[in-house]
Scaffold this motif. Structure first.
Motif, PDB file in Angstrom:
ATOM      1  N   THR A 164       0.855  -1.233  -0.098  1.00  0.00           N
ATOM      2  CA  THR A 164      -0.039  -0.167  -0.014  1.00  0.00           C
ATOM      3  C   THR A 164       0.876   1.357  -0.106  1.00  0.00           C
ATOM      4  OG1 THR A 164      -1.733  -1.147   1.153  1.00  0.00           O
ATOM      5  CG2 THR A 164      -1.784   1.421   1.056  1.00  0.00           C
ATOM      6  N   ILE A 183      -7.062   2.941  -3.577  1.00  0.00           N
ATOM      7  CA  ILE A 183      -7.725   2.493  -2.241  1.00  0.00           C
ATOM      8  C   ILE A 183      -8.787   3.839  -1.960  1.00  0.00           C
ATOM      9  CG2 ILE A 183      -7.309   2.396   0.118  1.00  0.00           C
ATOM     10  CD1 ILE A 183      -4.979   0.665  -0.942  1.00  0.00           C
ATOM     11  N   MET A 221      -3.859   7.066  -1.639  1.00  0.00           N
ATOM     12  CA  MET A 221      -3.645   5.957  -1.307  1.00  0.00           C
ATOM     13  C   MET A 221      -3.826   4.770  -2.344  1.00  0.00           C
ATOM     14  SD  MET A 221      -4.569   5.843   2.790  1.00  0.00           S
ATOM     15  CE  MET A 221      -4.236   4.046   2.877  1.00  0.00           C
ATOM     16  N   TYR A 222      -2.692   4.046  -2.673  1.00  0.00           N
ATOM     17  CA  TYR A 222      -2.993   3.148  -3.803  1.00  0.00           C
ATOM     18  C   TYR A 222      -2.442   1.482  -3.402  1.00  0.00           C
ATOM     19  CZ  TYR A 222      -3.588   7.552  -6.122  1.00  0.00           C
ATOM     20  OH  TYR A 222      -3.880   8.940  -6.211  1.00  0.00           O
ATOM     21  N   ASN A 223      -2.693   0.616  -4.111  1.00  0.00           N
ATOM     22  CA  ASN A 223      -2.363  -0.805  -3.782  1.00  0.00           C
ATOM     23  C   ASN A 223      -1.678  -1.007  -4.987  1.00  0.00           C
ATOM     24  OD1 ASN A 223      -2.531  -3.201  -1.998  1.00  0.00           O
ATOM     25  ND2 ASN A 223      -3.224  -4.019  -3.998  1.00  0.00           N
ATOM     26  N   LYS A 279       1.118   5.596  -0.026  1.00  0.00           N
ATOM     27  CA  LYS A 279       0.665   6.795   0.013  1.00  0.00           C
ATOM     28  C   LYS A 279       1.571   7.822  -0.704  1.00  0.00           C
ATOM     29  CE  LYS A 279      -0.943  10.212   3.351  1.00  0.00           C
ATOM     30  NZ  LYS A 279      -2.108  10.397   2.817  1.00  0.00           N
TER      31      LYS A 279
END
Length: 210
Positions: A145, A178, A184-186, A147
């Motif tokens: 994850t 996300i 925020m990204y996965n 940011k």
């Protein structure tokens, strides 16, 4: 591989995730397995944390098949040269089709760029690459994850680097949003070398010492 019904059938070279209460998680590489016992190459700190008669919880993931959980008992140790632990066998095994990953809360800087793999055949010049900065806040050996300092919601894939101690690890994979408002990204890893995956696992295990 058929359904695993006994630990006598675990293939040599398999990586076991092991847990001992009071220590935490570590990993074992299976280097011997016969009808009487199995033998695993252990990290030095885990090797010294167990004694004959101790029972540890073990987890095995067989890619594309299933995950298995079972308890194994230490029946011997060799500490001259490589640290080797010997275990008794068991047929009390729990099977699941889902992989269970340990997730570590971390704070690791990452520098990265995003790209569309559909345009990769055209090539990407250094002038077209726009680098971003961010931080990895959750990490497993399969995904992270991130940011980001900037919104990257239009991106499909990401390539970047993180540093774990003195090692530089390349992270490449598919990107999912996300929370755009929190940037925020996965990142689901793709094509990661086993050596780099093992280094990430070692780092994650260090967060689970008790």
């Amino acid at each position: 591989m058929k359904k695993l019904e006994t630990t006598t059938k675990i293939a040599l070279g398999s990586l076991l995730r092991v847990y001992r209460k009071g220590f935490g998680y570590s990993k074992l590489t299976l280097i011997g397995n016969n009808d009487y016992y199995s033998a695993g190459l252990a990290a030095e700190d885990f090797f010294h944390s167990v004694r004959e008669g101790d029972t540890v919880e073990a987890y095995l993931w067989v890619e594309g098949v299933a995950s298995y959980e079972f308890a194994i008992t230490v029946i011997g140790k060799i500490g001259i040269g490589p640290r080797i632990l010997f275990f008794s066998h068991t047929d009390r095994i729990t099977r699941s089709v889902e992989r269970k990953c340990l997730t570590a809360q971390v704070d690791i800087p990452i520098r990265f760029f995003s790209f569309d793999p559909g345009n990769m055949h055209k090539g990407i010049s250094t002038e077209e690459i726009i680098y971003h900065n961010g931080r990895v806040i959750l990490l497993t050996d399969r995904e992270a994850t991130i940011k980001s300092d900037e919104e990257i919601s239009g991106a499909r894939f990401l390539k970047g680097h993180i540093r774990i101690d003195s090692d530089v690890i390349e992270l490449v994979g598919m990107l999912d949003v996300i929370d755009d408002s929190k940037k925020m990204y996965n990142l689901l890893f793709s094509g990661m070398h086993d050596k780099e995956r093992d280094r990430i696992l070692d780092y994650i295990f260090s967060h689970y010492r008790e």
